[in-house]
Design a protein around this motif. Structure first.
Motif, mmCIF file in Angstrom:
data_model
loop_
_atom_site.group_PDB
_atom_site.id
_atom_site.type_symbol
_atom_site.label_atom_id
_atom_site.label_comp_id
_atom_site.label_asym_id
_atom_site.label_seq_id
_atom_site.Cartn_x
_atom_site.Cartn_y
_atom_site.Cartn_z
ATOM 1 N N GLY A 274 -56.363 55.184 -20.232
ATOM 2 C CA GLY A 274 -57.532 55.217 -19.374
ATOM 3 C C GLY A 274 -58.049 53.840 -19.008
ATOM 4 O O GLY A 274 -57.296 52.873 -18.889
ATOM 5 N N SER A 275 -59.361 53.752 -18.835
ATOM 6 C CA SER A 275 -59.978 52.501 -18.404
ATOM 7 C C SER A 275 -61.346 52.357 -19.034
ATOM 8 O O SER A 275 -61.909 53.322 -19.570
ATOM 9 N N LYS A 276 -61.887 51.144 -18.977
ATOM 10 C CA LYS A 276 -63.219 50.867 -19.495
ATOM 11 C C LYS A 276 -64.088 50.252 -18.404
ATOM 12 O O LYS A 276 -63.577 49.661 -17.457
ATOM 13 N N ASN B 66 -63.881 50.399 -13.155
ATOM 14 C CA ASN B 66 -63.277 50.407 -14.484
ATOM 15 C C ASN B 66 -62.029 49.541 -14.536
ATOM 16 O O ASN B 66 -61.345 49.354 -13.519
ATOM 17 N N LYS B 67 -61.741 49.024 -15.701
ATOM 18 C CA LYS B 67 -60.585 48.166 -15.927
ATOM 19 C C LYS B 67 -59.554 48.926 -16.744
ATOM 20 O O LYS B 67 -59.855 49.423 -17.833
ATOM 21 N N GLY C 243 -53.721 45.754 -11.864
ATOM 22 C CA GLY C 243 -53.493 45.857 -13.296
ATOM 23 C C GLY C 243 -53.173 47.241 -13.792
ATOM 24 O O GLY C 243 -53.073 47.468 -14.998
ATOM 25 N N HIS C 244 -52.994 48.198 -12.882
ATOM 26 C CA HIS C 244 -52.620 49.555 -13.278
ATOM 27 C C HIS C 244 -51.101 49.677 -13.420
ATOM 28 O O HIS C 244 -50.351 48.914 -12.807
ATOM 29 N N ILE C 245 -50.667 50.639 -14.223
ATOM 30 C CA ILE C 245 -49.238 50.836 -14.460
ATOM 31 C C ILE C 245 -48.612 51.543 -13.267
ATOM 32 O O ILE C 245 -49.095 52.588 -12.827
ATOM 33 N N LYS C 246 -47.531 50.992 -12.759
ATOM 34 C CA LYS C 246 -46.834 51.616 -11.646
ATOM 35 C C LYS C 246 -45.925 52.737 -12.141
ATOM 36 O O LYS C 246 -45.220 52.582 -13.136
ATOM 37 N N THR C 247 -45.966 53.873 -11.443
ATOM 38 C CA THR C 247 -45.095 54.999 -11.772
ATOM 39 C C THR C 247 -44.550 55.589 -10.482
ATOM 40 O O THR C 247 -45.059 55.326 -9.388
ATOM 41 N N ASN C 248 -43.511 56.432 -10.633
ATOM 42 C CA ASN C 248 -43.051 57.215 -9.493
ATOM 43 C C ASN C 248 -43.726 58.580 -9.531
ATOM 44 O O ASN C 248 -44.625 58.820 -10.339
ATOM 45 N N GLU C 249 -43.295 59.499 -8.670
ATOM 46 C CA GLU C 249 -43.962 60.805 -8.613
ATOM 47 C C GLU C 249 -43.743 61.639 -9.878
ATOM 48 O O GLU C 249 -44.479 62.590 -10.140
#
Length: 308
Positions: free
Chosen positions: A114-116, A241-242, A258-264
């Motif tokens: 998640g994020s803060k 949020n971070k 800064g978010h994690i890259k993903t595919n579908e």
């Protein structure tokens, strides 16, 4: 020597995405362990009332979190909320999660950390954090019975917080850096029908003066550059949020934010490692999308583990 433990699936984070992933994984008969070093339920617990989750006209965030936790545990997942993760090693060939008491070797990992909340960008934030600068209206709102408050932000979280704080505050000023609010119009209309609520747009707080209490607040208009001052007893901040990626930033591909890259399929750049919820790069961040992510990640992890 730390004990080594093998798992089918490790889920890091027990918010909406992590709990849903645990539910689906356990129902698929995967040996699943969820790690959480904060509140189980994540940001759900900070929500006063959830009114857009299917199946409930309205439910408190804490009650919904309890129901999700109970269902996930009943399905067979274990939640480890007592061990802090010291380090994580993630490669195509090997996944290792080391805590203060054990070394876990899962076949697959779902990251749902998640994020803060982003901090108010003023020099005095650290000194005044928890004294008169706050990030949780549910936790600290009752401190301000009959007082004047500032809510910083223009999204749903800010407007929802202001609506909640109306039960305590004498007056509320919403301060937003942009020309218009981003929150849902229905919530804006509900908030600003109250005569004790005012709105300042194109405005940023530059300093919060005081030691343990607020003596003065200085502001700047982003369009004109004009300085100003405000008076208030407390400030509640909701400016985004971070993502919590400190444990993984050296091994996973991240977006500019800064978010994690993903595919579908919610796969990361490492085989067998998935990301779900607010920690991953995506356009919409809602409770329902976190639940969606958790279910997809768990089903994809099952396919990976079983070699489908």
């Amino acid at each position: 020597m730390k004990e080594e433990k093998e798992l089918d699936l490790a889920i890091i984070g027990a918010g909406a995405a992590g709990l849903t992933a645990g539910l689906y994984a356990s129902r698929s008969k995967l040996n699943t362990l969820i790690f959480e070093n904060g509140l189980i339920g994540g940001q759900i617990r900070e929500t006063f009332s959830v009114e857009n989750f299917p199946g409930f006209n309205a439910i408190s965030g804490s009650e919904l979190a309890d129901k999700m936790q109970e269902q996930t545990v009943k399905s067979g997942a274990n939640i480890n909320e007592f061990e802090s993760i010291e380090k994580v090693k993630l490669t195509d060939e090997e996944k290792i999660i080391e805590t203060d008491s054990a070394i876990y070797k899962p076949k697959s990992v779902i990251i749902a950390t998640g994020s803060k909340s982003r901090k108010l960008p003023v020099p005095e934030e650290e000194k005044l954090h928890g004294k008169c600068i706050h990030y949780c209206e549910l936790c600290d709102g009752a401190m301000y019975e009959g007082k004047d408050l500032i809510v910083v932000g223009g999204g749903n979280s800010a407007i929802d917080a202001a609506l909640f704080l109306l039960k305590y505050a004498k007056n509320i000023t919403v301060v937003h850096h942009s020309e218009k609010l981003k929150a849902q119009k229905i919530n804006q209309d509900e908030l600003f029908k109250h005569k004790n609520v005012t709105l300042l747009l194109n405005t940023e707080i530059t300093h919060v003066l005081g030691d343990n209490t607020i003596e003065n607040i200085t502001t700047e208009n982003r369009k004109t550059g004009e300085s100003g001052t405000l008076k208030a007893d407390g400030i509640f901040v909701y400016i985004g949020n971070k993502p919590q990626i400190e444990l993984f930033k050296e091994s996973l591909t991240l977006s500019e934010s800064g978010h994690i890259k993903t595919n579908e399929k919610l796969e990361t750049n490492i085989k067998g490692v998935f990301a779900a919820g607010d920690v991953r790069e995506k356009e919409v961040r809602q409770l329902t999308t976190a639940v969606n992510d958790g279910s997809i990640a768990a089903l994809m992890a099952e396919k990976y583990i079983k070699g489908f």
